[in-house]
Design an enzyme around this catalytic site. Structure first.
Site, PDB file in Angstrom:
ATOM      1  N   HIS A  59      -5.365  25.623  26.049  1.00 18.90           N
ATOM      2  CA  HIS A  59      -6.545  24.749  26.139  1.00 18.90           C
ATOM      3  C   HIS A  59      -6.135  23.290  25.950  1.00 18.90           C
ATOM      4  N   ASP A  88      -2.528   0.999  51.257  1.00 17.75           N
ATOM      5  CA  ASP A  88      -2.122   2.242  50.605  1.00 17.75           C
ATOM      6  C   ASP A  88      -1.399   1.852  49.323  1.00 17.75           C
ATOM      7  N   TRP A 132      -0.445  22.559  21.293  1.00 23.56           N
ATOM      8  CA  TRP A 132      -0.138  21.594  22.362  1.00 23.56           C
ATOM      9  C   TRP A 132       0.942  20.627  21.914  1.00 23.56           C
ATOM     10  N   SER A 162       6.202  14.123  37.362  1.00 26.81           N
ATOM     11  CA  SER A 162       5.076  13.698  38.199  1.00 26.81           C
ATOM     12  C   SER A 162       4.460  12.409  37.661  1.00 26.81           C
ATOM     13  N   SER A 163       4.225  12.384  36.349  1.00 26.98           N
ATOM     14  CA  SER A 163       3.569  11.202  35.777  1.00 26.98           C
ATOM     15  C   SER A 163       4.453   9.975  35.895  1.00 26.98           C
ATOM     16  N   HIS A 246       1.024   9.542  20.531  1.00 23.83           N
ATOM     17  CA  HIS A 246      -0.026   8.562  20.313  1.00 23.83           C
ATOM     18  C   HIS A 246      -0.238   7.662  21.525  1.00 23.83           C
ATOM     19  N   GLU A 248       0.110   8.551  24.355  1.00 18.35           N
ATOM     20  CA  GLU A 248      -0.572   9.465  25.266  1.00 18.35           C
ATOM     21  C   GLU A 248      -2.084   9.428  25.074  1.00 18.35           C
ATOM     22  N   TYR A 250      -3.842   7.020  24.247  1.00 21.07           N
ATOM     23  CA  TYR A 250      -4.368   5.828  24.906  1.00 21.07           C
ATOM     24  C   TYR A 250      -4.222   5.923  26.416  1.00 21.07           C
ATOM     25  N   SER A 261     -15.988  -0.350  32.043  1.00 18.45           N
ATOM     26  CA  SER A 261     -16.062  -1.790  32.275  1.00 18.45           C
ATOM     27  C   SER A 261     -16.458  -2.131  33.706  1.00 18.45           C
ATOM     28  N   HIS A 295       0.938   8.297  11.857  1.00 17.91           N
ATOM     29  CA  HIS A 295      -0.337   8.680  11.252  1.00 17.91           C
ATOM     30  C   HIS A 295      -0.657  10.152  11.542  1.00 17.91           C
ATOM     31  N   HIS A 296       0.115  10.760  12.428  1.00 18.84           N
ATOM     32  CA  HIS A 296      -0.035  12.209  12.601  1.00 18.84           C
ATOM     33  C   HIS A 296       0.809  12.969  11.596  1.00 18.84           C
ATOM     34  N   THR A 321     -10.284  -2.380  19.782  1.00 15.25           N
ATOM     35  CA  THR A 321     -11.228  -1.403  20.333  1.00 15.25           C
ATOM     36  C   THR A 321     -12.652  -1.865  20.083  1.00 15.25           C
ATOM     37  N   LYS A 324     -13.814  -4.476  22.448  1.00 17.27           N
ATOM     38  CA  LYS A 324     -14.285  -3.966  23.734  1.00 17.27           C
ATOM     39  C   LYS A 324     -15.721  -3.471  23.624  1.00 17.27           C
ATOM     40  N   ARG A 443      -7.648  24.028  11.247  1.00 14.69           N
ATOM     41  CA  ARG A 443      -7.653  24.270  12.676  1.00 14.69           C
ATOM     42  C   ARG A 443      -6.634  25.364  13.009  1.00 14.69           C
TER      43      ARG A 443
HETATM   44  C1  HEA Z   1      -8.333  16.732  26.307  1.00 15.32           C
HETATM   45  C2  HEA Z   1      -9.531  17.042  26.327  1.00 15.32           C
HETATM   46  C3  HEA Z   1     -10.242  18.195  25.716  1.00 15.32           C
HETATM   47  C4  HEA Z   1     -11.465  18.646  26.145  1.00 15.32           C
HETATM   48  C5  HEA Z   1     -12.279  18.120  27.286  1.00 15.32           C
HETATM   49  C6  HEA Z   1     -11.807  19.738  25.292  1.00 15.32           C
HETATM   50  C7  HEA Z   1     -12.986  20.462  25.423  1.00 15.32           C
HETATM   51  C8  HEA Z   1     -13.401  21.453  24.543  1.00 15.32           C
HETATM   52  N1  HEA Z   1     -12.715  21.903  23.442  1.00 15.32           N
HETATM   53 FE1  HEA Z   1     -10.878  21.302  22.882  1.00 15.32          FE
HETATM   54  N2  HEA Z   1      -9.037  20.699  22.277  1.00 15.32           N
HETATM   55  C9  HEA Z   1      -8.277  19.720  22.839  1.00 15.32           C
HETATM   56  C10 HEA Z   1      -8.651  18.898  23.891  1.00 15.32           C
HETATM   57  C11 HEA Z   1      -9.848  19.028  24.601  1.00 15.32           C
HETATM   58  N3  HEA Z   1     -10.827  19.948  24.369  1.00 15.32           N
HETATM   59  C12 HEA Z   1      -7.007  19.607  22.179  1.00 15.32           C
HETATM   60  C13 HEA Z   1      -5.891  18.633  22.515  1.00 15.32           C
HETATM   61  C14 HEA Z   1      -7.007  20.575  21.175  1.00 15.32           C
HETATM   62  C15 HEA Z   1      -5.898  20.883  20.167  1.00 15.32           C
HETATM   63  C16 HEA Z   1      -5.112  22.066  20.636  1.00 15.32           C
HETATM   64  C17 HEA Z   1      -4.106  22.483  19.630  1.00 15.32           C
HETATM   65  O1  HEA Z   1      -4.432  22.563  18.437  1.00 15.32           O
HETATM   66  O2  HEA Z   1      -2.961  22.732  20.039  1.00 15.32           O
HETATM   67  C18 HEA Z   1      -8.296  21.235  21.250  1.00 15.32           C
HETATM   68  C19 HEA Z   1      -8.701  22.251  20.393  1.00 15.32           C
HETATM   69  C20 HEA Z   1      -9.967  22.825  20.401  1.00 15.32           C
HETATM   70  C21 HEA Z   1     -10.444  23.705  19.388  1.00 15.32           C
HETATM   71  C22 HEA Z   1      -9.700  24.095  18.120  1.00 15.32           C
HETATM   72  C23 HEA Z   1      -8.914  25.339  18.297  1.00 15.32           C
HETATM   73  C24 HEA Z   1      -8.207  25.635  17.035  1.00 15.32           C
HETATM   74  O3  HEA Z   1      -7.732  24.724  16.361  1.00 15.32           O
HETATM   75  O4  HEA Z   1      -8.115  26.825  16.691  1.00 15.32           O
HETATM   76  C25 HEA Z   1     -11.722  24.070  19.742  1.00 15.32           C
HETATM   77  C26 HEA Z   1     -12.585  24.980  18.952  1.00 15.32           C
HETATM   78  O5  HEA Z   1     -13.709  25.006  19.084  1.00 15.32           O
HETATM   79  C27 HEA Z   1     -12.009  23.406  20.972  1.00 15.32           C
HETATM   80  C28 HEA Z   1     -13.214  23.507  21.675  1.00 15.32           C
HETATM   81  C29 HEA Z   1     -13.496  22.818  22.839  1.00 15.32           C
HETATM   82  C30 HEA Z   1     -14.736  22.988  23.565  1.00 15.32           C
HETATM   83  C31 HEA Z   1     -15.839  23.920  23.200  1.00 15.32           C
HETATM   84  C32 HEA Z   1     -14.657  22.140  24.645  1.00 15.32           C
HETATM   85  C33 HEA Z   1     -15.719  21.998  25.703  1.00 15.32           C
HETATM   86  O6  HEA Z   1     -16.071  20.671  25.818  1.00 15.32           O
HETATM   87  C34 HEA Z   1     -15.254  22.571  26.979  1.00 15.32           C
HETATM   88  C35 HEA Z   1     -16.272  22.335  28.060  1.00 15.32           C
HETATM   89  C36 HEA Z   1     -15.890  22.994  29.325  1.00 15.32           C
HETATM   90  C37 HEA Z   1     -16.433  24.127  29.732  1.00 15.32           C
HETATM   91  C38 HEA Z   1     -17.448  24.775  28.935  1.00 15.32           C
HETATM   92  C39 HEA Z   1     -15.975  24.749  30.997  1.00 15.32           C
HETATM   93  C40 HEA Z   1     -17.112  25.022  31.897  1.00 15.32           C
HETATM   94  C41 HEA Z   1     -16.829  26.207  32.711  1.00 15.32           C
HETATM   95  C42 HEA Z   1     -17.701  26.659  33.557  1.00 15.32           C
HETATM   96  C43 HEA Z   1     -19.003  25.983  33.772  1.00 15.32           C
HETATM   97  C44 HEA Z   1     -17.384  27.874  34.267  1.00 15.32           C
HETATM   98  C45 HEA Z   1     -17.487  27.695  35.721  1.00 15.32           C
HETATM   99  C46 HEA Z   1     -16.750  28.805  36.298  1.00 15.32           C
HETATM  100  C47 HEA Z   1     -16.435  28.921  37.573  1.00 15.32           C
HETATM  101  C48 HEA Z   1     -16.888  27.973  38.608  1.00 15.32           C
HETATM  102  C49 HEA Z   1     -15.583  30.068  37.982  1.00 15.32           C
HETATM  103  N4  HEA Z   1     -10.934  22.656  21.355  1.00 15.32           N
HETATM  104  C1  HEA Z   2      -8.617   9.619  23.599  1.00 11.14           C
HETATM  105  C2  HEA Z   2      -7.884   9.928  22.624  1.00 11.14           C
HETATM  106  C3  HEA Z   2      -7.862   9.305  21.274  1.00 11.14           C
HETATM  107  C4  HEA Z   2      -8.225   8.047  20.842  1.00 11.14           C
HETATM  108  C5  HEA Z   2      -8.753   6.916  21.660  1.00 11.14           C
HETATM  109  C6  HEA Z   2      -7.972   8.028  19.439  1.00 11.14           C
HETATM  110  C7  HEA Z   2      -8.219   6.900  18.647  1.00 11.14           C
HETATM  111  C8  HEA Z   2      -7.879   6.817  17.305  1.00 11.14           C
HETATM  112  N1  HEA Z   2      -7.327   7.814  16.536  1.00 11.14           N
HETATM  113 FE1  HEA Z   2      -6.966   9.711  17.134  1.00 11.14          FE
HETATM  114  N2  HEA Z   2      -6.332  11.505  17.784  1.00 11.14           N
HETATM  115  C9  HEA Z   2      -6.442  11.992  19.047  1.00 11.14           C
HETATM  116  C10 HEA Z   2      -6.952  11.327  20.149  1.00 11.14           C
HETATM  117  C11 HEA Z   2      -7.394  10.024  20.105  1.00 11.14           C
HETATM  118  N3  HEA Z   2      -7.482   9.233  19.013  1.00 11.14           N
HETATM  119  C12 HEA Z   2      -5.951  13.332  19.131  1.00 11.14           C
HETATM  120  C13 HEA Z   2      -5.892  14.210  20.367  1.00 11.14           C
HETATM  121  C14 HEA Z   2      -5.516  13.662  17.850  1.00 11.14           C
HETATM  122  C15 HEA Z   2      -4.992  14.984  17.318  1.00 11.14           C
HETATM  123  C16 HEA Z   2      -3.678  15.390  17.799  1.00 11.14           C
HETATM  124  C17 HEA Z   2      -3.386  16.748  17.252  1.00 11.14           C
HETATM  125  O1  HEA Z   2      -3.050  16.829  16.063  1.00 11.14           O
HETATM  126  O2  HEA Z   2      -3.548  17.727  17.991  1.00 11.14           O
HETATM  127  C18 HEA Z   2      -5.776  12.478  17.040  1.00 11.14           C
HETATM  128  C19 HEA Z   2      -5.450  12.401  15.693  1.00 11.14           C
HETATM  129  C20 HEA Z   2      -5.553  11.255  14.947  1.00 11.14           C
HETATM  130  C21 HEA Z   2      -4.980  11.109  13.644  1.00 11.14           C
HETATM  131  C22 HEA Z   2      -4.183  12.163  12.885  1.00 11.14           C
HETATM  132  C23 HEA Z   2      -5.127  13.080  12.190  1.00 11.14           C
HETATM  133  C24 HEA Z   2      -4.412  14.184  11.544  1.00 11.14           C
HETATM  134  O3  HEA Z   2      -3.894  15.048  12.254  1.00 11.14           O
HETATM  135  O4  HEA Z   2      -4.386  14.191  10.323  1.00 11.14           O
HETATM  136  C25 HEA Z   2      -5.291   9.852  13.219  1.00 11.14           C
HETATM  137  C26 HEA Z   2      -4.881   9.282  11.917  1.00 11.14           C
HETATM  138  O5  HEA Z   2      -4.868   8.154  11.698  1.00 11.14           O
HETATM  139  C27 HEA Z   2      -6.048   9.220  14.282  1.00 11.14           C
HETATM  140  C28 HEA Z   2      -6.548   7.925  14.246  1.00 11.14           C
HETATM  141  C29 HEA Z   2      -7.125   7.291  15.313  1.00 11.14           C
HETATM  142  C30 HEA Z   2      -7.596   5.909  15.266  1.00 11.14           C
HETATM  143  C31 HEA Z   2      -7.590   5.002  14.080  1.00 11.14           C
HETATM  144  C32 HEA Z   2      -8.044   5.628  16.522  1.00 11.14           C
HETATM  145  C33 HEA Z   2      -8.574   4.293  16.980  1.00 11.14           C
HETATM  146  O6  HEA Z   2      -8.017   3.918  18.200  1.00 11.14           O
HETATM  147  C34 HEA Z   2     -10.065   4.294  17.071  1.00 11.14           C
HETATM  148  C35 HEA Z   2     -10.607   2.904  17.193  1.00 11.14           C
HETATM  149  C36 HEA Z   2     -12.086   2.837  17.481  1.00 11.14           C
HETATM  150  C37 HEA Z   2     -13.049   2.524  16.603  1.00 11.14           C
HETATM  151  C38 HEA Z   2     -12.750   2.288  15.171  1.00 11.14           C
HETATM  152  C39 HEA Z   2     -14.474   2.444  16.984  1.00 11.14           C
HETATM  153  C40 HEA Z   2     -14.935   1.129  17.552  1.00 11.14           C
HETATM  154  C41 HEA Z   2     -14.661  -0.036  16.666  1.00 11.14           C
HETATM  155  C42 HEA Z   2     -15.639  -0.850  16.185  1.00 11.14           C
HETATM  156  C43 HEA Z   2     -17.067  -0.708  16.558  1.00 11.14           C
HETATM  157  C44 HEA Z   2     -15.210  -1.979  15.338  1.00 11.14           C
HETATM  158  C45 HEA Z   2     -15.621  -1.880  13.920  1.00 11.14           C
HETATM  159  C46 HEA Z   2     -14.933  -0.742  13.255  1.00 11.14           C
HETATM  160  C47 HEA Z   2     -14.433  -0.764  12.017  1.00 11.14           C
HETATM  161  C48 HEA Z   2     -14.412  -1.962  11.161  1.00 11.14           C
HETATM  162  C49 HEA Z   2     -13.867   0.492  11.432  1.00 11.14           C
HETATM  163  N4  HEA Z   2      -6.179  10.111  15.316  1.00 11.14           N
HETATM  164 CU   LIG Z   3      -2.475   9.084  17.056  1.00  3.18          CU
END
Ligand code: HEA
Ligand code: HEA
Ligand SMILES: [Cu+2]
Ligand code: CUA
Lengths: 596, 335, 197, 108
Positions: A59, A88, A132, A162-163, A246, A248, A250, A261, A295-296, A321, A324, A443
């Site tokens: 997932h 292109d 993942w 690819s990327s 990280h 990634e 962004y 925007s 921070h991870h 952020t 923006k 989790r």
């Molecule tokens: C990058 C984007 C992304 C998105 C979009 C989502 C979307 C969703 N995620 Fe995801 N999630 C992650 C990224 C994302 N996740 C990541 C990075 C992790 C961490 C993995 C890890 O720990 O390694 C995670 C982990 C994660 C967990 C934790 C698992 C665990 O720690 O044990 C859960 C649990 O509820 C969850 C739930 C969901 C749900 C309910 C959605 C929903 O929003 C999904 C919505 C989509 C659908 C519901 C599909 C719709 C399908 C149909 C309509 C069927 C149609 C069929 C045909 C046409 C044949 N996600």
């Molecule tokens: C789209 C992807 C995305 C984005 C944009 C961010 C944005 C941020 N993330 Fe997140 N992060 C993830 C995707 C993302 N993260 C994922 C996938 C993981 C889990 C990976 C894994 O373990 O599987 C993760 C995990 C993660 C961790 C580790 C958690 C843990 O495992 O213990 C931390 C810790 O610092 C963190 C921090 C932040 C912060 C500070 C931002 C900042 O960039 C956010 C900044 C934005 C705001 C703060 C809001 C707007 C700001 C204002 C309105 C201004 C005023 C605000 C203040 C004064 C506070 N993220």
């Molecule tokens: Cu991070």
């Protein structure tokens, strides 16, 4: 058919990216639904522990690498050349190569669901199961003997290529193929964010490649990069992974921010507030994203000084952020806001992303994070930023650009249904996760005890996930309906300011009958200083040469999965065959006559 | 009422309302029961309020903008506004200032909770195994598994490491988690402030049965802790002659068990948890099963059936029911 | 991509720069992170091997100095080849291109000898951390050299066929960028791995 | 376009190439020499780093023409290079600094 397989037209490749990524998105979503079913109740029995681990691994991997990145890429492909007034991308065949590698890499990863029997294991038994982020040393052969992790590490290496290829391509395209007069500070913000994203890609992917190569050598050739007995430490993997990971995140959010925007000004009928600041904060976010990876790793014991430094750098990212966000709100302020579906999604992005951003800031405080890390509180954070942020933004882009890409407008009423169901669904699904996490549920667990007191919250979350699924069915219905019955789109159904709206929907192969000359940041709008530009004539004044297709990018792409099969099946000759195919592909490509 | 308890109450009430059940939330991070947990909790509370304020501000602005400036027929075209330098400066500085208020207590707490403890602290080494915990009391020369006993009110310093893959030791009411990493020892230090039975679990994904790697921390009064330690230090109970337990010991001594388990004077295995006083524990198998005859018997017969992937494989050849019953009797006698 | 795509029809580009060259510089930038990660790993794992052979037991400085010299000279050949092609002197262009490839081959040969000798002395990928980091770092570099040799030989063959001329100077220049970058990486490796023990 | 085209191809002459090669060889000889001279052992690392940085700079400036070429290429190469160096320094800090940075509690 052939014309699609050999196409080098950025628009067709964009559509290929879109459909492929959308199918992978549904797949990742279905995996999520099974996860939610399993967790709907304590001690659930929908799937086994082994299957569950494969489900969440696939997932996460699918959503990140096969759905969100390529969905963004579909807009890079389709829209960026149009926004900069180009015929292109800079390297059309390299572009096709990127697509085919992505497709094959995705298929390679997902083949693992079905090929269990080839490895003397059951179906649904050899899919990757290390998360993942595949933490070593769990992913070492000693603790994960099966081919599961091999699929993952080889698949990700393929996808990385690819990327990277696309990264070089778009950097050059954006910098070098702009229409005359389109200075950097006149570029649409989406194009700008694409550019920043590509720089992140070309710098971040090599790092994970190295991490994966080490893992590969450990698993296949007895090296010890992550084996503590040999003096190494598994933490090296975590550093390399998050050095990539990280940036990634962004890479995942910046394109969506770019889309927002574009959408907000169009529908508020007002130029983007603080264009320069928005652009620079995007650049700054990308740059700062490099200095926060630990921070991870707040729980791994880096020591108070390192923890403090990374806490500070992480918190700082909230500043650009926030800038923006405030500029977007200021864009709406004083506007004449049309409540289209695209605008709904763009506003939904702001409203939801901020929740994820703020929980991110609470993670950024290491002592607080010690209670949060690896719990559902983090799962809530990531889904608010990824679903509430990226997915919302991408849907805004889909509703906004679909008429340009297909010539037909998606239905607005169905779009509103889709939006509201998805908006409610995602909150029902992901908001309770904050509590679930704070109440102590880690989790990546396939089962939890009823004593935790989070059973009902989990059930609510599952219901929310299914609401999201319903919303997506509405979207699919909308796509289906639009194919034949959608209203046909004019050049410019929304009154947009940027170049892509000056040409027919969908654009002709050559895009612009005459390459426009740009004098303003909002070329199609009347501003204080500028009159709107003239749209290019409907028919080109002279014949425009369009390059034919090429088979070679696809041929070359096939070499990579072939090479990956060699270690997987322990067949040396496959490596040579794969390398041979790749080389033949590249030579064919290099020496075929091809006019850009 | 302090801020901390207020937000806690608020969150718990909300959670209760949502979940509808009156759970005691044994792993809630919002009910600190040690100085360490207290420190992180109050830090989180601070951040929570700042975040809540920012959230409300942004959402309100957004909604107001949408309502006030939505399209109406006949409204004049909006005035183009390209930016405003003062505004830009303001909304760059304001978050930065807020962040200072978050960062300063954060750094302070990092240094106060970095695992340093007074010299007289009780020192425990925690070793994560797939999928159970080993606890060694360094000063007491005592080793136990899955259930950690600690004295109330005394400083303790816990050194955390792993024997195989990365785990993470976490008992939320007593404080934040720390990863158990092979080849490295991480420390947490705290002082539990009330007697009780605290549950926790492994928080880092560590393979198939990561979900089944739980633990409990039993915080005893000083005297109860002393008595417990005394009992644990003693030799294993000797079963009375001709009892089923004695028969069980004989079976144990000739079965594969001895290869993996330690019972002082009987066997010296190191792969599984020590069983010298296994009868005194309330749970088995990484805290997922109650320590009663039925579960013990089922566990011995086929551990992986109860805990997927368990490294205690199914006994081959299988033990007879009678043998298992005797083994259970023996293990239960090992108080 | 090397030939036809670069027909002299000067395309309009917004920066006035050759697109392929720009892409190639971006690629080299990306490679910095690749080798940066590899070298970082070598450095953080330095001195952490728990069993020998250790670097000072086994590294042969005189031998590697010669290899280093060889690679430096190949870089010189490469620029001379470019200069020749640019001024249309295809005779020397061919000679220099071939010499560059030849020196590359010599370097690779040296690496093969070195690796074999190390294996005989008991250092393999699975011996210790030094083995892991050393072989993967220098091996990745070697793989780059091998690709470079293939590329140079391709150009040389094209030149022999008379299909490489001043019009393709950009192709030669890009090949050169790659080749020099590989050389630069070796400059770092030579210092970090061989001289700083 | 014409003027930029010219700038792009303003490559050094063969003479410069030869002199750079000579410098490179001399620097390499120095490096190896320093390595063998016991007197230098105290400052071996900084000296070697400076010498190899000089070689690095010579090759990219003259052989890869960055000195004369469009500054944008310098950016494309230099920015990631700086990033890579930054990452390296940070990692070295995190790995070697760990023991002392963690203070007494961490050192055990
Ligand atoms: C990058 C984007 C992304 C998105 C979009 C989502 C979307 C969703 N995620 Fe995801 N999630 C992650 C990224 C994302 N996740 C990541 C990075 C992790 C961490 C993995 C890890 O720990 O390694 C995670 C982990 C994660 C967990 C934790 C698992 C665990 O720690 O044990 C859960 C649990 O509820 C969850 C739930 C969901 C749900 C309910 C959605 C929903 O929003 C999904 C919505 C989509 C659908 C519901 C599909 C719709 C399908 C149909 C309509 C069927 C149609 C069929 C045909 C046409 C044949 N996600
Ligand atoms: C789209 C992807 C995305 C984005 C944009 C961010 C944005 C941020 N993330 Fe997140 N992060 C993830 C995707 C993302 N993260 C994922 C996938 C993981 C889990 C990976 C894994 O373990 O599987 C993760 C995990 C993660 C961790 C580790 C958690 C843990 O495992 O213990 C931390 C810790 O610092 C963190 C921090 C932040 C912060 C500070 C931002 C900042 O960039 C956010 C900044 C934005 C705001 C703060 C809001 C707007 C700001 C204002 C309105 C201004 C005023 C605000 C203040 C004064 C506070 N993220
Ligand atoms: Cu991070
Ligand atoms: Cu041990 Cu998870």
């Amino acid at each position: 058919m052939k014309s699609w397989l050999t196409t080098t037209d950025h628009k067709r490749i964009g559509l290929l990216y879109f459909w492929t990524a959308f199918v992978f998105f549904l797949l990742g979503g279905i995996e999520a639904l099974v996860i939610r079913l399993q967790l709907a109740q304590p001690s659930g029995h929908v799937v086994s522990a082994e299957t569950y681990n494969q489900l969440f691994t696939m997932h996460g991997t699918t959503m990140v690498f096969l759905a969100l990145m390529p969905l963004s890429a579909s807009f890079f492909n389709y829209i960026v050349p149009l926004q900069i007034g180009a015929r292109d991308v800079a390297f059309p065949r390299l572009n096709a190569f990127s697509y085919w590698v992505f497709l094959l890499g995705g298929l390679f990863l997902n083949a693992s669901w079905f090929v269990g029997p080839l490895f003397k294991a059951g179906m649904l038994n050899v899919a990757p199961d290390g998360g993942w982020f595949g933490y070593a040393n769990l992913t070492e052969r000693q603790f994960s003997p099966g081919p599961n992790i091999d699929f993952w590490l080889l698949g990700l290496q393929i996808l990385g290529i690819s990327s990277l290829a696309a990264g070089f391509n778009f950097i050059v395209t954006i910098l070098n193929l702009r229409a005359p007069g389109l200075k950097l500070m006149r570029l649409p913000v989406f194009t700008w964010m694409t550019l920043v994203t590509q720089f992140l890609i070309i710098t971040a992917f090599p790092v994970i490649t190295v991490g994966l190569v080490f893992l590969m050598f450990d698993r296949f050739f007895g090296a010890h990069f992550y084996v503590h007995g040999a003096g190494a430490t598994p933490l090296l993997w975590q550093h390399l992974f998050w050095l990539f990971g990280h940036p990634e995140v962004y890479i995942l959010i910046l394109p969506a921010m770019g889309i927002v925007s574009e959408v907000l000004p169009t529908f508020a009928r007002k130029p983007l507030f603080g264009y320069t600041v928005v652009v620079y904060s995007g650049i700054l976010i990308g740059f700062m994203g490099w200095g926060v990876w630990s921070h991870h790793m707040f729980a791994v014991g880096l020591g108070p000084i390192a923890d403090s430094v990374f806490a500070a750098t992480t918190m700082l990212i909230a500043v650009p952020t926030g800038v923006k966000i405030f500029n977007w709100i200021a864009t709406l302020w004083g506007g004449d806001i049309r409540g289209t579906t695209a605008l709904h999604f763009a506003v939904g992005f702001i409203a939801m992303f901020i929740i994820g951003g703020l929980s991110g800031v609470s993670h950024a405080s290491p002592p607080a994070d010690l209670q949060q890390t690896d719990t559902y509180y983090v799962v809530a954070h990531i889904h608010y930023v990824l679903f509430g942020g990226t997915i919302m933004g991408l849907f805004a882009g889909i509703y906004y650009w679909w008429p340009k890409m297909t010539g037909r407008l998606l239905s607005e009423p169905l779009g509103k249904w889709h939006f509201w169901l998805q908006f409610i669904g995602m909150n029902v699904a992901f908001f309770p996760m904050h509590f679930i996490g704070l109440l102590g549920m880690p989790r990546r667990i396939y089962t939890y005890s009823p004593d935790l007191g989070v059973s009902d919250l989990n059930l609510v979350s599952t219901v929310g996930a299914f609401l999201i699924a319903v919303s997506l069915l509405v979207f699919i219905a909308n796509l289906w309906r639009t194919r034949s019955r959608g209203e046909t789109a004019s050049n410019d159904p929304w009154g947009g300011a940027t170049l892509e709206w000056s040409i027919p929907s969908p654009p002709p192969v050559y895009n612009f009958s005459v390459i426009p000359t740009i004098t303003s940041r909002l070329p199609r709008w009347r501003t204080e200083l500028h009159a709107p530009m003239q749209d290019p004539p409907a028919t080109p004044p002279g014949p425009i040469h369009v390059p034919g297709g090429s088979w070679w990018p696809m041929v070359a792409a096939f070499g990579l999965p072939l090479m990956a099969l060699a270690p997987l099946t322990h067949t040396l000759w496959l490596a040579f065959v794969g390398a041979g195919v790749l080389i033949v592909g590249i030579y064919g490509w290099a020496f075929e006559p091809f006019e850009v | 009422m302090t801020d901390t308890s207020r937000v806690r109450l608020w969150l718990v009430t909300l959670a209760l309302a949502l979940s509808g059940c009156a759970g005691p939330f044994p792993q809630s991070t919002l009910r600190p029961r040690s100085d360490f947990a207290q420190a992180t909790d109050s830090l989180f509370t601070d951040i929570f309020w700042w975040a809540a304020a920012v959230f409300v501000l942004v959402e309100v602005l957004l909604v107001v903008a949408l309502v006030r400036f939505r399209h109406r027929e006949g409204r004049p075209a909006p005035k183009p506004a390209h930016g405003h330098t003062l505004l830009e400066i303001a909304w760059t500085l304001a978050p930065a200032v807020i962040l200072v208020f978050v960062a300063v207590p954060t750094v302070r707490t990092i240094f106060t909770s970095s695992g340093e403890a007074p010299a007289d602290a009780l020192k425990v080494e925690v070793i994560g195994h797939q999928w159970w915990w080993e606890f060694r009391y360094l000063d007491l020369a005592l080793t136990t598994a899955n259930e950690l006993h600690l004295p109330v009110g005394k400083p303790v310093r816990i050194g955390i490491t792993s024997a195989d893959v990365i785990h993470s030791f976490w008992a939320p009411l007593l404080g934040g988690k720390r990863d158990a990493i092979p080849g490295q020892t991480n420390y947490i230090a705290f002082r539990a402030d009330s007697v009780g039975d605290y549950s926790g679990q492994c928080a880092e994904f560590c393979g198939v049965s990561h979900a089944n790697m739980r633990l409990r921390v039993i915080v005893d009064s000083d005297t109860a802790f002393g008595a417990w330690a005394q009992a644990q230090l003693g030799p294993p109970a000797t079963p009375p002659k001709a009892s089923p337990a004695e028969q069980g010991r004989a079976i144990y001594a000739r079965s594969a068990c001895i290869g993996c388990h330690l019972i002082q004077g009987v066997s010296a295995g190191v792969i599984g948890p020590g069983l010298t006083h296994v009868g005194s524990r309330t749970t088995i198998a990484g805290g997922i099963l109650p320590n009663d005859s039925a579960h013990l018997a089922a566990w011995i017969a086929d551990a992986p059936a109860l805990k997927p992937g368990s490294l205690m494989m199914r006994m081959k050849p299988p033990l007879s029911d009678a043998d298992i019953a005797a083994l259970v009797a023996y293990l239960q006698s090992l108080k | 991509m090397t030939h036809a795509a670069h027909a002299p029809t000067a395309h309009y580009t917004s920066m006035g720069l050759d697109s392929r060259k720009m892409a190639f510089w971006a690629f080299i930038g990306s490679e910095c992170l690749l080798f940066g990660s590899l070298i970082s790993t070598y450095l953080v794992y330095k001195g952490r091997s728990v069993v020998g052979p250790y670097p000072h037991d086994i590294l042969n400085i005189p031998f590697t100095s010669v290899s280093t010299f060889d690679l430096l000279m190949s870089s010189l050949m490469m620029v001379l080849a470019l200069a020749a092609v640019q001024r249309g002197d295809m005779k020397w262009g061919k000679i220099w291109l071939f010499s560059t490839a030849l020196l590359g081959l010599v370097f690779l040969g040296g690496q093969v000898i070195e690796f074999t000798e190390f294996v005989h002395k008991g250092l393999t990928m699975s011996t210790n951390l030094f083995g892991c980091t050393f072989f993967v770092l220098t091996g990745t570099h070697g793989a780059h050299v091998a690709v470079g040799v293939l590329w140079l030989l391709t150009l040389w063959v094209r030149a022999l066929q008379g299909r490489l001329g001043p019009a393709n100077a950009m192709t030669v220049e890009i090949t050169g960028l790659y080749w020099h970058f590989v050389d630069v990486v070796w400059i770092i490796i030579f210092t970090v791995v061989y001289l700083i023990q | 376009m014409a003027d930029t085209e010219v700038r792009e191809h303003a490559h050094p002459t063969v003479d410069v190439y030869l002199r750079v090669a000579a410098a490179l060889v001399i620097l390499t000889v120095l490096e190896v020499g320093v390595f063998y001279v016991p007197a230098f052992h105290g400052v071996l690392v900084p000296v070697l780093l400076v010498l190899s940085a000089a070689k690095f700079a010579l090759v990219i400036m003259f052989y890869m023409h960055l000195k004369a070429d469009n500054k944008f290429f310098t950016f494309l190469f230099g920015a990631p290079l700086l990033l890579a160096v930054g990452v390296m320094v940070a990692l070295l800090f995190l790995f070697y600094g760990a023991l002392t940075l963690r203070g007494a509690a961490g050192a055990g």
